[in-house]
Design an enzyme around this catalytic site. Structure first.
Site, PDB file in Angstrom:
ATOM      1  N   MET A 175     -10.033  -1.919   8.408  1.00  0.00           N
ATOM      2  CA  MET A 175     -11.196  -2.089   7.533  1.00  0.00           C
ATOM      3  C   MET A 175     -11.396  -3.581   7.221  1.00  0.00           C
ATOM      4  O   MET A 175     -12.140  -3.933   6.308  1.00  0.00           O
ATOM      5  CB  MET A 175     -11.024  -1.282   6.256  1.00  0.00           C
ATOM      6  CG  MET A 175     -10.945   0.226   6.543  1.00  0.00           C
ATOM      7  SD  MET A 175     -11.483   1.264   5.188  1.00  0.00           S
ATOM      8  CE  MET A 175     -10.261   0.906   3.962  1.00  0.00           C
ATOM      9  N   GLY A 176     -10.713  -4.445   7.979  1.00  0.00           N
ATOM     10  CA  GLY A 176     -10.935  -5.882   7.828  1.00  0.00           C
ATOM     11  C   GLY A 176     -10.165  -6.518   6.688  1.00  0.00           C
ATOM     12  O   GLY A 176      -9.284  -5.904   6.097  1.00  0.00           O
ATOM     13  N   HIS A 199      -1.783  -6.154   9.342  1.00  0.00           N
ATOM     14  CA  HIS A 199      -2.696  -5.803  10.439  1.00  0.00           C
ATOM     15  C   HIS A 199      -2.269  -6.511  11.729  1.00  0.00           C
ATOM     16  O   HIS A 199      -2.274  -5.930  12.809  1.00  0.00           O
ATOM     17  CB  HIS A 199      -4.126  -6.261  10.126  1.00  0.00           C
ATOM     18  CG  HIS A 199      -4.760  -5.598   8.945  1.00  0.00           C
ATOM     19  ND1 HIS A 199      -5.046  -6.272   7.789  1.00  0.00           N
ATOM     20  CD2 HIS A 199      -5.195  -4.327   8.753  1.00  0.00           C
ATOM     21  CE1 HIS A 199      -5.628  -5.461   6.922  1.00  0.00           C
ATOM     22  NE2 HIS A 199      -5.731  -4.268   7.477  1.00  0.00           N
ATOM     23  N   GLN A 218     -14.846   7.888   3.581  1.00  0.00           N
ATOM     24  CA  GLN A 218     -13.493   8.150   3.084  1.00  0.00           C
ATOM     25  C   GLN A 218     -13.312   7.661   1.652  1.00  0.00           C
ATOM     26  O   GLN A 218     -12.241   7.802   1.070  1.00  0.00           O
ATOM     27  CB  GLN A 218     -12.441   7.534   4.009  1.00  0.00           C
ATOM     28  CG  GLN A 218     -12.324   6.018   3.926  1.00  0.00           C
ATOM     29  CD  GLN A 218     -11.379   5.462   4.975  1.00  0.00           C
ATOM     30  OE1 GLN A 218     -11.608   5.606   6.171  1.00  0.00           O
ATOM     31  NE2 GLN A 218     -10.304   4.845   4.536  1.00  0.00           N
ATOM     32  N   LYS A 221       2.640   1.717   6.510  1.00  0.00           N
ATOM     33  CA  LYS A 221       2.193   1.482   5.126  1.00  0.00           C
ATOM     34  C   LYS A 221       1.399   2.700   4.656  1.00  0.00           C
ATOM     35  O   LYS A 221       1.512   3.142   3.523  1.00  0.00           O
ATOM     36  CB  LYS A 221       1.333   0.217   5.096  1.00  0.00           C
ATOM     37  CG  LYS A 221       0.305   0.135   3.992  1.00  0.00           C
ATOM     38  CD  LYS A 221       0.802  -0.696   2.870  1.00  0.00           C
ATOM     39  CE  LYS A 221      -0.045  -0.705   1.635  1.00  0.00           C
ATOM     40  NZ  LYS A 221      -1.466  -0.612   1.779  1.00  0.00           N
ATOM     41  N   SER A 227      -5.068  -5.346   1.905  1.00  0.00           N
ATOM     42  CA  SER A 227      -6.311  -6.087   1.642  1.00  0.00           C
ATOM     43  C   SER A 227      -6.652  -5.988   0.163  1.00  0.00           C
ATOM     44  O   SER A 227      -7.244  -6.892  -0.420  1.00  0.00           O
ATOM     45  CB  SER A 227      -7.455  -5.502   2.462  1.00  0.00           C
ATOM     46  OG  SER A 227      -7.087  -5.425   3.818  1.00  0.00           O
ATOM     47  N   ARG A 228      -6.283  -4.870  -0.449  1.00  0.00           N
ATOM     48  CA  ARG A 228      -6.629  -4.629  -1.859  1.00  0.00           C
ATOM     49  C   ARG A 228      -5.874  -5.549  -2.805  1.00  0.00           C
ATOM     50  O   ARG A 228      -6.265  -5.676  -3.970  1.00  0.00           O
ATOM     51  CB  ARG A 228      -6.371  -3.167  -2.230  1.00  0.00           C
ATOM     52  CG  ARG A 228      -7.365  -2.219  -1.589  1.00  0.00           C
ATOM     53  CD  ARG A 228      -7.182  -0.796  -2.089  1.00  0.00           C
ATOM     54  NE  ARG A 228      -8.349   0.009  -1.825  1.00  0.00           N
ATOM     55  CZ  ARG A 228      -8.462   0.893  -0.834  1.00  0.00           C
ATOM     56  NH1 ARG A 228      -7.458   1.087  -0.009  1.00  0.00           N
ATOM     57  NH2 ARG A 228      -9.567   1.589  -0.676  1.00  0.00           N
TER      58      ARG A 228
HETATM   59  P1  AMP Z   1      -6.703  -0.890   6.644  1.00  0.00           P
HETATM   60  O1  AMP Z   1      -7.492  -2.090   7.066  1.00  0.00           O
HETATM   61  O2  AMP Z   1      -6.081  -1.018   5.305  1.00  0.00           O
HETATM   62  O3  AMP Z   1      -7.454   0.398   6.863  1.00  0.00           O
HETATM   63  O4  AMP Z   1      -5.461  -0.817   7.642  1.00  0.00           O
HETATM   64  C1  AMP Z   1      -5.618  -0.792   9.030  1.00  0.00           C
HETATM   65  C2  AMP Z   1      -4.291  -0.526   9.673  1.00  0.00           C
HETATM   66  O5  AMP Z   1      -3.361  -1.534   9.290  1.00  0.00           O
HETATM   67  C3  AMP Z   1      -3.679   0.816   9.252  1.00  0.00           C
HETATM   68  O6  AMP Z   1      -3.043   1.416  10.366  1.00  0.00           O
HETATM   69  C4  AMP Z   1      -2.678   0.403   8.202  1.00  0.00           C
HETATM   70  O7  AMP Z   1      -1.595   1.301   8.068  1.00  0.00           O
HETATM   71  C5  AMP Z   1      -2.197  -0.923   8.759  1.00  0.00           C
HETATM   72  N1  AMP Z   1      -1.625  -1.738   7.684  1.00  0.00           N
HETATM   73  C6  AMP Z   1      -2.244  -2.141   6.545  1.00  0.00           C
HETATM   74  N2  AMP Z   1      -1.380  -2.814   5.776  1.00  0.00           N
HETATM   75  C7  AMP Z   1      -0.190  -2.836   6.428  1.00  0.00           C
HETATM   76  C8  AMP Z   1       1.105  -3.376   6.148  1.00  0.00           C
HETATM   77  N3  AMP Z   1       1.361  -4.022   5.027  1.00  0.00           N
HETATM   78  N4  AMP Z   1       2.077  -3.190   7.060  1.00  0.00           N
HETATM   79  C9  AMP Z   1       1.837  -2.516   8.210  1.00  0.00           C
HETATM   80  N5  AMP Z   1       0.642  -1.987   8.533  1.00  0.00           N
HETATM   81  C10 AMP Z   1      -0.349  -2.143   7.663  1.00  0.00           C
END
Ligand code: AMP
Length: 290
Positions: A39-40, A46, A70, A158, A195-196
């Site tokens: 989600m950037g 990431h 979602q 995560k 990201s949050r």
């Molecule tokens: P998101 O952008 O938050 O939807 O995450 C995209 C992908 O990155 C998902 O597969 C997450 O599980 C992974 N991800 C996000 N944060 C982490 C982290 N701290 N460690 C490992 N993978 C992560």
């Protein structure tokens, strides 16, 4: 010159329409394609998925799409962090082949009516407090898989439950895709990268450390012989709520595959939690080995 160096000099392709992305996917026919949906607002978590894809596959596609379906009505869709320029720079210098960044209307055109529902494992943990979350995740991920057509996909531990949902969907719908699990990446002080985290005030950022510390405490207690889940959960709760303004959504001690709650820690166990700090809801987890 090394192949990797040569690759970094090739400009990353960008696609925002389904047609362009499919055309690029067709041009990759006969090679292995790795895909990392995000989600950037990319961080090292990431990028560890991206690196794994780059080292496993001939081509790597990364998507950036903040999936509206979602998010619940009172969630943080409108304030979800973004930094497209920064993301592009990171992906380009890593050597990513394609960035797929579709518009909302591309993914959900008028009249969109089809959803993917994975049962049971979506009833626990985040599924309880965010009822439409995994229906939205499974739907968008299947759509992205159909557009990008990867053989390998990379997801972070995560989001442990999300990984379980994707693995179940891939198995149940007979998708010819290998799902790769990538370990959770933390900040040096232990906070799970997210990201949050950007939306946390300095004070809340400090309070948020109680999440990873409560997990570490629980692990230590288990090492010292505590097995009762209720006792472990209570001490985690005490640790987190020692900070003011912490709203625990759940603390779960469960089977890492079925995600069913357990009463006694015996074998491999997942400890997962979600906590609201101010307006941010953070998740974290760890695995306790046999
Ligand atoms: P998101 O952008 O938050 O939807 O995450 C995209 C992908 O990155 C998902 O597969 C997450 O599980 C992974 N991800 C996000 N944060 C982490 C982290 N701290 N460690 C490992 N993978 C992560």
């Amino acid at each position: 010159m090394m192949v990797a160096e040569l690759k970094q000099q090739v400009l990353m392709q960008k696609a925002s329409s389904t047609r362009t992305m499919k055309r690029i996917s067709n041009s990759f026919h006969g090679t292995s394609v790795g895909f990392v949906p995000t989600m950037g607002y990319l961080h090292e978590g990431h990028m560890s998925l991206v690196k794994q894809s780059l080292s496993t596959c001939d081509h790597t596609v990364v998507s950036i799409f903040v999936n509206p379906i979602q998010f619940g009505a009172n969630e943080d869709l409108d304030v979800y962090p973004h930094d497209l320029e920064g993301d592009i720079e990171k992906l380009e210098s890593a050597g990513v082949d394609v960035l797929f960044q579709p518009h909302r209307e591309t993914i959900y055109p008028k009249g969109f009516k089809t959803y993917v529902q994975v049962d049971e494992i979506t009833d626990q943990l985040c599924g309880t407090s965010r009822p439409g979350l995994f229906k939205g995740v499974a739907t968008v991920v299947l759509k992205l898989f159909n557009i990008v057509r990867p053989q390998h996909v990379f997801f972070g531990e995560k989001d442990w439950q999300q990984l379980a949902v994707i693995e179940t969907m891939v198995r149940d719908l007979n998708l010819d895709i290998s799902v790769h699990r990538v370990p959770l990446v933390r900040e040096p002080d232990g906070l799970a990268m997210s990201s949050r985290n950007l939306n946390l005030s300095a004070e809340d950022r400090q309070k948020a450390l109680s999440l990873s510390r409560s997990l570490e405490d629980a692990k230590e207690k288990i090492r010292q012989g505590t097995t009762a889940a209720s006792q472990l959960k209570q001490s985690m709760k005490d640790r987190i709520t020692a900070e003011s303004g912490m709203q625990i959504d759940y603390i779960s001690i469960c089977d890492p595959i079925s995600l069913q709650e357990i009463e006694e820690v015996k074998g491999r166990t997942l400890i997962a939690l979600a906590v609201k700090i101010g307006s941010s809801r953070l998740i974290d987890n760890c695995i306790v080995k046999d």
